[in-house]
Enzyme design. Structure first.
Site, mmCIF file in Angstrom:
data_model
loop_
_atom_site.group_PDB
_atom_site.id
_atom_site.type_symbol
_atom_site.label_atom_id
_atom_site.label_comp_id
_atom_site.label_asym_id
_atom_site.label_seq_id
_atom_site.Cartn_x
_atom_site.Cartn_y
_atom_site.Cartn_z
ATOM 1 N N GLU A 290 -13.087 -11.871 -8.801
ATOM 2 C CA GLU A 290 -12.116 -12.222 -7.759
ATOM 3 C C GLU A 290 -11.997 -11.015 -6.863
ATOM 4 O O GLU A 290 -11.610 -9.945 -7.321
ATOM 5 C CB GLU A 290 -10.742 -12.513 -8.377
ATOM 6 C CG GLU A 290 -10.724 -13.626 -9.393
ATOM 7 C CD GLU A 290 -10.801 -14.991 -8.774
ATOM 8 O OE1 GLU A 290 -10.657 -15.092 -7.532
ATOM 9 O OE2 GLU A 290 -11.031 -15.971 -9.514
ATOM 10 N N CYS A 324 -4.248 -9.047 -2.628
ATOM 11 C CA CYS A 324 -5.467 -9.625 -2.060
ATOM 12 C C CYS A 324 -5.103 -10.782 -1.146
ATOM 13 O O CYS A 324 -5.843 -11.136 -0.240
ATOM 14 C CB CYS A 324 -6.371 -10.100 -3.180
ATOM 15 S SG CYS A 324 -5.497 -11.135 -4.344
HETATM 16 P P1 NAP Z 1 -10.998 -1.463 -7.095
HETATM 17 O O1 NAP Z 1 -10.855 -0.128 -6.505
HETATM 18 O O2 NAP Z 1 -12.223 -2.251 -6.828
HETATM 19 O O3 NAP Z 1 -10.841 -1.266 -8.682
HETATM 20 C C1 NAP Z 1 -10.794 -2.368 -9.560
HETATM 21 C C2 NAP Z 1 -11.227 -1.913 -10.951
HETATM 22 O O4 NAP Z 1 -12.617 -1.563 -10.929
HETATM 23 C C3 NAP Z 1 -10.487 -0.666 -11.432
HETATM 24 O O5 NAP Z 1 -10.242 -0.781 -12.811
HETATM 25 C C4 NAP Z 1 -11.495 0.431 -11.126
HETATM 26 O O6 NAP Z 1 -11.300 1.581 -11.888
HETATM 27 C C5 NAP Z 1 -12.780 -0.265 -11.481
HETATM 28 N N1 NAP Z 1 -13.998 0.344 -10.942
HETATM 29 C C6 NAP Z 1 -14.128 1.199 -9.900
HETATM 30 N N2 NAP Z 1 -15.424 1.544 -9.730
HETATM 31 C C7 NAP Z 1 -16.132 0.878 -10.686
HETATM 32 C C8 NAP Z 1 -17.511 0.803 -11.027
HETATM 33 N N3 NAP Z 1 -18.439 1.477 -10.361
HETATM 34 N N4 NAP Z 1 -17.873 0.012 -12.046
HETATM 35 C C9 NAP Z 1 -16.965 -0.706 -12.728
HETATM 36 N N5 NAP Z 1 -15.643 -0.665 -12.467
HETATM 37 C C10 NAP Z 1 -15.228 0.111 -11.451
HETATM 38 O O7 NAP Z 1 -9.749 -2.376 -6.710
HETATM 39 P P2 NAP Z 1 -8.205 -1.955 -6.718
HETATM 40 O O8 NAP Z 1 -8.021 -0.874 -5.720
HETATM 41 O O9 NAP Z 1 -7.730 -1.713 -8.099
HETATM 42 O O10 NAP Z 1 -7.546 -3.318 -6.247
HETATM 43 C C11 NAP Z 1 -7.540 -3.714 -4.908
HETATM 44 C C12 NAP Z 1 -8.642 -4.710 -4.618
HETATM 45 O O11 NAP Z 1 -8.573 -5.800 -5.524
HETATM 46 C C13 NAP Z 1 -8.516 -5.340 -3.242
HETATM 47 O O12 NAP Z 1 -9.777 -5.426 -2.647
HETATM 48 C C14 NAP Z 1 -7.966 -6.722 -3.549
HETATM 49 O O13 NAP Z 1 -8.218 -7.678 -2.557
HETATM 50 C C15 NAP Z 1 -8.622 -7.040 -4.831
HETATM 51 N N6 NAP Z 1 -7.887 -8.058 -5.579
HETATM 52 C C16 NAP Z 1 -8.348 -9.347 -5.570
HETATM 53 C C17 NAP Z 1 -7.648 -10.348 -6.238
HETATM 54 C C18 NAP Z 1 -8.132 -11.763 -6.274
HETATM 55 O O14 NAP Z 1 -7.653 -12.533 -7.091
HETATM 56 N N7 NAP Z 1 -9.062 -12.160 -5.412
HETATM 57 C C19 NAP Z 1 -6.463 -10.033 -6.907
HETATM 58 C C20 NAP Z 1 -6.012 -8.710 -6.881
HETATM 59 C C21 NAP Z 1 -6.735 -7.734 -6.218
HETATM 60 P P3 NAP Z 1 -10.459 2.848 -11.290
HETATM 61 O O15 NAP Z 1 -9.094 2.371 -11.047
HETATM 62 O O16 NAP Z 1 -10.573 3.817 -12.388
HETATM 63 O O17 NAP Z 1 -11.165 3.252 -10.034
#
Ligand code: NAP
Ligand code: MG
Length: 532
Positions: A290, A324
């Site tokens: 997502e 999001c």
């Molecule tokens: P993010 O920066 O992509 O991080 C999400 C998760 O992925 C975190 O646990 C992060 O760890 C981990 N991660 C980072 N780099 C990685 C890699 N190379 N390999 C595997 N995992 C990795 O997202 P966020 O800042 O937490 O959340 C915001 C984003 O989530 C926005 O784009 C939002 O739209 C999206 N979102 C979407 C939905 C939906 O249902 N569509 C719902 C909520 C949020 P770290 O924290 O340690 O970096």
């Protein structure tokens, strides 16, 4: 169409209905004091039912107050991930053969335990992730819903086993869904309890085992989730918790050869990387992701402006745009543009920026320094290429300067093509664009690689129908005053996106979610004797 009932956990609405909101506030404030007194502890990882230490640690502080230490957490490495995947692999055989009715009993018990601890969990969210009390409780309520709804779905579908009949005499056929193995569960910071619990439940209730990684900003509430599952009796190794950075822990997890599938919620860049990794390694298991959104709202000539202003304000600025589903671009019929924008600006200026633990707080702090820098960069850009109608500054008065508070920002006079109107920023920032007619509005709304949420304000039946017909969006809301694009409920409003907003177009909290975590098996037995 069949209508299935499901009762959502609606803590605040229920108190409001019963006239007992004072009780809600008191319980929440008591819980903040209790949780605050316990902050600052040291937390290991959780592997095979045991505490697992790491050589390095990282410290989490509250986004509302950098001087408030949430705790000290294990900074895992690839070796820790390997150990966790090993434990999950060993636990898989017993867990997959545990009858689905026993699995759901455990998750229902965990849901009851979350309910009992809901104020403590909401207070933890406020301190760790900066949600105000209403948003924090909604996060906890949603987690309860996920556990209960997925349990109900497994039950309603008889564990996804079907008798498919006898195509020719003596050939007896059945069909069922079976788990894949070990799932990597990678969660974002913004719904660190609901989404963490929801994804984990999807993977595990269906018979997979899991290695879960919370966002680095929000590991405490994930620890509490795993603690609750453990107390509910989840066997050792079925749920393992690793903490640490995305590249240190997340990357080795998705690359691990014994990880069969990944369920992820987060940014598009990370989601794409996971998909690419699976493709390159020729893994056949699913990447259920997502991703982000750039959610458009249309205000037509037939809109009720009061509803539209309220819906856009709440959609754009709830949890400071860190959803999001946040409203981020608005297309307004040009004849209403000035009035709509003036009213939105006036109402936005009324929003209270305060520490989220305070009752009056609406605007939340930004989660980390990179979000703050992003906010400053796009506001600077908006001043150069457009007009910042309100906001655009970091809020530094009094104790707010200890946190990352910023003003909710409304921008006009920027092209729909400009990156500030095209990219997801994840901060309280919305652009308003005049359009000459409804057709242009729909075209521009759809002119995005994302397709998560969309809103319409119109009192005209034909416009509403046309919009539903043409809008490229997973979540579609009409005349939603409470919020133009955010705030979906489990079961009635399954949540997910089209286009680049997700990889499977099957939604969380909906009927087609669980089958994604399983693979089909078609069985034929040639005999006269029916098998049980
Ligand atoms: P993010 O920066 O992509 O991080 C999400 C998760 O992925 C975190 O646990 C992060 O760890 C981990 N991660 C980072 N780099 C990685 C890699 N190379 N390999 C595997 N995992 C990795 O997202 P966020 O800042 O937490 O959340 C915001 C984003 O989530 C926005 O784009 C939002 O739209 C999206 N979102 C979407 C939905 C939906 O249902 N569509 C719902 C909520 C949020 P770290 O924290 O340690 O970096
Ligand atoms: Mg991030």
């Amino acid at each position: 169409m069949k209508h299935a009932t499901f009762e959502n956990e609606l803590t605040v609405a229920t108190h409001r209905e019963r006239g007992t909101l004072a009780e809600f506030h008191q319980s929440f404030e008591d819980a903040v004091s209790t949780v605050e007194a316990e902050l600052g502890a040291s937390h290991p990882m959780w592997i095979d039912g045991d505490a697992h230490e790491a050589d390095e640690r990282f410290t989490v502080t509250s986004p509302a107050d950098r001087t408030l230490e949430i705790g000290d957490f294990a900074a895992g490495t690839a070796a820790d991930v390997d150990r966790a995947v090993g434990a999950a692999t060993d636990a898989f055989d017993d867990w997959r053969r545990t009858h689905w009715s026993d699995r759901i009993e455990l998750f229902r018990d965990a849901a009851d335990r979350i309910r009992e601890r809901k104020y403590e969990l909401a207070a933890t969210l406020t301190l760790e992730n900066g949600k105000n009390r209403f948003e924090a409780m909604a996060d906890v309520d949603e987690a309860i819903d996920f556990l209960r709804f997925y349990s109900r779905e497994l039950e309603r579908n008889d564990g996804y086993a079907f008798d498919t009949g006898e195509p020719t005499p003596g050939q007896h056929c059945t069909n069922s869904l079976k788990p894949f193995g070990v799932f990597g569960v990678i969660a974002p910071f913004n719904f660190p309890f609901a989404i963490f619990c929801g994804m984990l439940t999807g993977a595990v209730v269906t018979g997979n085992t899991a290695v879960a990684k919370p966002a680095s900003a929000t590991p405490l509430v994930a620890h509490k989730a795993v603690e609750i599952l453990t107390e509910a009796g989840i066997p050792d190794g079925v749920v393992n918790l690793v903490t640490g950075g995305g590249s240190d822990v997340g990357q080795p997890l998705i690359e691990h050869e014994d990880v069969a599938g990944v369920v992820f919620t987060g940014s598009r860049a990370v989601g794409r990387n996971i998909r690419r990794t699976f493709f390159e390694r020729e893994k056949s298991g699913p990447v259920i992701a997502e991703l982000g959104g750039k959610n458009p709202v249309i205000v037509t000539a037939n809109a009720d402006l009061e509803k539209a202003v309220s819906g856009v304000k709440n959609g754009a600025f709830g949890f400071s745009g860190q959803k999001c589903s946040a409203t981020s671009r608005v297309y307004v019929k040009e004849t209403l543009f000035v009035e709509f924008t003036d009213r939105l600006v006036a109402e936005t200026e009324e929003l209270v920026i305060d520490n989220p633990r305070e009752e009056d707080a609406f605007i939340s702090p930004l989660i980390d320094d990179s979000a703050l820098e992003r906010y400053e960069r796009i506001c600077e850009m908006a001043r150069e290429v457009g007009t910042v109608r309100t906001g655009g500054e970091v809020a530094t008065s009094g104790e707010l300067s200890n946190g990352r508070f910023v003003e909710p920002t409304v921008v006009t006079d920027v092209s729909h093509e400009h990156e500030i109107a095209r990219e997801e920023h994840f901060v309280p920032f919305v652009t308003i664009h005049p359009v000459s007619d409804f057709g242009e509005a729909i075209e521009k709304a759809n002119d995005s690689s994302y397709g998560l949420c969309a809103g319409l304000f119109s009192e005209d039946e034909t416009e509403i129908e046309t919009w539903f017909e043409r809008i490229e969006s997973g979540m579609c809301y009409v005349n939603r005053e409470q919020s133009a694009t955010t705030g979906a409920l489990v079961q009635t409003q399954p949540f997910g996106g089209w286009k680049a907003s997700g990889t499977t177009s099957k939604f969380a909290g909906g009927y087609w979610y669980l089958p994604q975590f399983m693979r089909e098996q078609s069985r034929t037995v040639v005999s006269d004797v029916r098998r049980e």
